[in-house]
Design an enzyme around this catalytic site. Structure first.
Site, PDB file in Angstrom:
ATOM      1  N   HIS A 151      39.072 -30.265 -77.944  1.00  0.00           N
ATOM      2  CA  HIS A 151      39.055 -31.729 -77.532  1.00  0.00           C
ATOM      3  C   HIS A 151      38.243 -32.110 -75.875  1.00  0.00           C
ATOM      4  O   HIS A 151      38.382 -31.226 -75.265  1.00  0.00           O
ATOM      5  CB  HIS A 151      40.279 -32.499 -77.188  1.00  0.00           C
ATOM      6  CG  HIS A 151      41.204 -32.329 -78.484  1.00  0.00           C
ATOM      7  ND1 HIS A 151      42.089 -31.269 -78.621  1.00  0.00           N
ATOM      8  CD2 HIS A 151      41.469 -33.231 -79.532  1.00  0.00           C
ATOM      9  CE1 HIS A 151      42.673 -31.466 -79.683  1.00  0.00           C
ATOM     10  NE2 HIS A 151      42.493 -32.609 -80.079  1.00  0.00           N
TER      11      HIS A 151
ATOM     12  N   ASP B 109      40.417 -31.501 -72.908  1.00  0.00           N
ATOM     13  CA  ASP B 109      40.979 -30.272 -72.861  1.00  0.00           C
ATOM     14  C   ASP B 109      39.876 -29.459 -71.746  1.00  0.00           C
ATOM     15  O   ASP B 109      40.557 -28.660 -71.063  1.00  0.00           O
ATOM     16  CB  ASP B 109      40.779 -29.175 -74.173  1.00  0.00           C
ATOM     17  CG  ASP B 109      41.364 -29.808 -75.332  1.00  0.00           C
ATOM     18  OD1 ASP B 109      42.493 -30.443 -75.159  1.00  0.00           O
ATOM     19  OD2 ASP B 109      41.125 -29.194 -76.259  1.00  0.00           O
TER      20      ASP B 109
END
Ligand code: XUL
Ligand code: CO
Length: 435
Positions: free
Chosen positions: A99, A102
């Site tokens: 993501h 992240d």
């Protein structure tokens, strides 16, 4: 190795090996049904669970200590890239998924987030070029930040919708920069808490518009990525719009997205929806929409999305059978959307957990391939549906019958005979394939 010092590259040592840092079944060059295991099993590591989550659960903060923390969030993000690529190389895993949040800190503004993403993806790209490791998929996290309290593409707040669009636009730019093979939409908070205060129709239509905008933008930048919807029935919302494979496919078909979208199916999400993993794969496969999988396992006694590493041979083998019958996953792969348990606090556990997941899938592949070679399932199906091969059954399949002609047949035929399924025997034979 700077972050995984002292650990050697993980190799295949065979089923008798007692070495926890070796593959016992995943023998990447072993030929199975005409191609090497590594082509059947395009494994990917999930950045979020492996690099960012340290054993936190709904009742407590993380328990594991990692050695990649720097002086500030950007330094930590840079160290993480380094550590992540060390891990991928040690395990010889060729793909990864992430993501946006992240990999880089969000900072204080969208602009700052973009800048951080640019810096970190430059670093990731360098590592990818150096190692040949590829991006299976990326996605935008549109569920953690408080702005998304009421969803992203299904929010009631148009300003939030615009912010989400800006995250996805950047996600697609990054996908192009890194040569991503798929782009995932998991509808984190796309759903509702209460139906009486929800305009279901407006939210569905806005979601469809959002997906069309993503298709248009990917065409515009010349990066025709495979889009994937990842269904989940609940969590965090009480009701998620992409409930399961069938619900997501209905949406894809209704809104004319079939050419661009397939499904990314997750084991734990299937069980939350009251299905088996193989059921979800079958539904998607039947519609030509089996895109990719998130390989994990649910701890059924806990009942939430526990994202355990897969160890269940029965369901993994039946899932691999669906994948073989689908002729593989095409652009998709097998992403370990899985995290080590709260008690597995050593950094080395990140390796042993992935090894166990990969070995489980390797064993599942071997079992499924043997079932296929033996024609085990085909034979079961042939016998079970024998009545449709000729005579009346064939006429039904060929669309030659109607209610009147069937009634005429039924009136004349007073001897219906059913045959035993021998189900207990068949399940025992499936177990034979697992050992
Ligand atoms: C959440 C989940 C996500 C998606 C990507 O349950 O599975 O991590 O895979 O957003
Ligand atoms: Co997932």
């Amino acid at each position: 190795m700077k972050y995984f010092e002292g650990i050697e590259k993980v190799k295949y040592e065979g089923a008798d090996s007692k070495n926890p840092l070796a593959y016992h079944y995943y023998d990447q060059d072993k030929i199975v049904l005409g191609k090497p295991m590594k082509e059947h099993l395009k494994f990917a590591i999930a950045y979020w669970h492996t690099m960012d989550q340290e054993g936190a659960d709904p009742f407590g903060v993380g328990t594991a200590k990692r050695n990649w923390y720097g002086e500030n969030p950007m330094e930590t993000a840079e160290n993480r890239v380094e550590a992540f690529f060390e891990l991928l190389q040690l395990l010889d895993v060729k793909y990864f998924c992430f993501h946006d949040v992240d990999i880089a800190p969000e900072g204080d503004s969208l602009e700052e987030f973009y800048q951080n993403l640019d810096e970190i993806t430059d670093l990731i790209k360098e590592k990818m070029d150096e190692t040949g490791i590829k991006l299976l998929w990326n996605t935008a996290n549109m569920f953690t930040n408080p702005r998304y309290l009421n969803g992203a593409a299904t929010t009631n707040n148009a300003d939030v919708y615009a912010y989400a669009a800006a995250q996805v636009k950047k996600g697609l730019d990054i996908s192009k920069k890194l040569g991503g093979e798929n782009y995932v939409f998991w509808g984190g908070r796309e759903g509702y808490e209460e139906l009486f205060n929800t305009d279901y129709e407006l939210e569905q239509e806005n979601l469809a518009k959002f997906f069309h905008m993503a298709c248009d933008y990917s065409d515009k930048i010349g990066h025709k990525v495979q889009f994937l919807i990842e269904p989940k029935p609940r969590e965090p919302m009480r009701h998620q719009y992409d409930y399961d494979a069938a619900t997501a496919l209905f949406f894809i078909n209704k809104y004319g997205l079939k050419d661009r979208f397939k499904l990314n199916l997750e084991g734990n999400h299937a069980t939350l929806a009251g299905h088996t993993f193989e059921h979800e794969l079958r539904v998607a496969r039947t519609e030509g929409a089996l895109g990719s999988i998130d390989a994990n396992h649910s701890e059924e006694q806990l009942g939430w999305d526990t994202d355990e590493f897969p160890y269940d041979l029965y369901h993994t083998s039946l899932a691999m059978y669906e994948i073989l019958e689908n002729d593989g996953l095409g652009k998709g792969g097998i992403n370990f959307d899985a995290k080590v348990r709260r008690t597995s606090i050593d950094q080395e556990d990140l390796l042993t957990a992935h090894i166990s997941g990969m070995d489980t899938f390797a064993r599942g592949l071997l079992a499924a391939a043997k079932m296929k070679e033996d024609g085990f399932i085909d034979e079961i199906l042939d016998k079970k549906y024998e009545s449709y091969k000729s005579g009346l059954g064939k006429d039904i399949v060929d669309g030659k019958m109607d209610l009147e002609s069937l009634t005429e047949y039924a009136l004349k035929n007073d001897k219906i005979e059913n045959k035993s399924s021998h189900l207990e025997y068949l399940k025992a034979r499936i177990n034979d394939y697992l050992v």
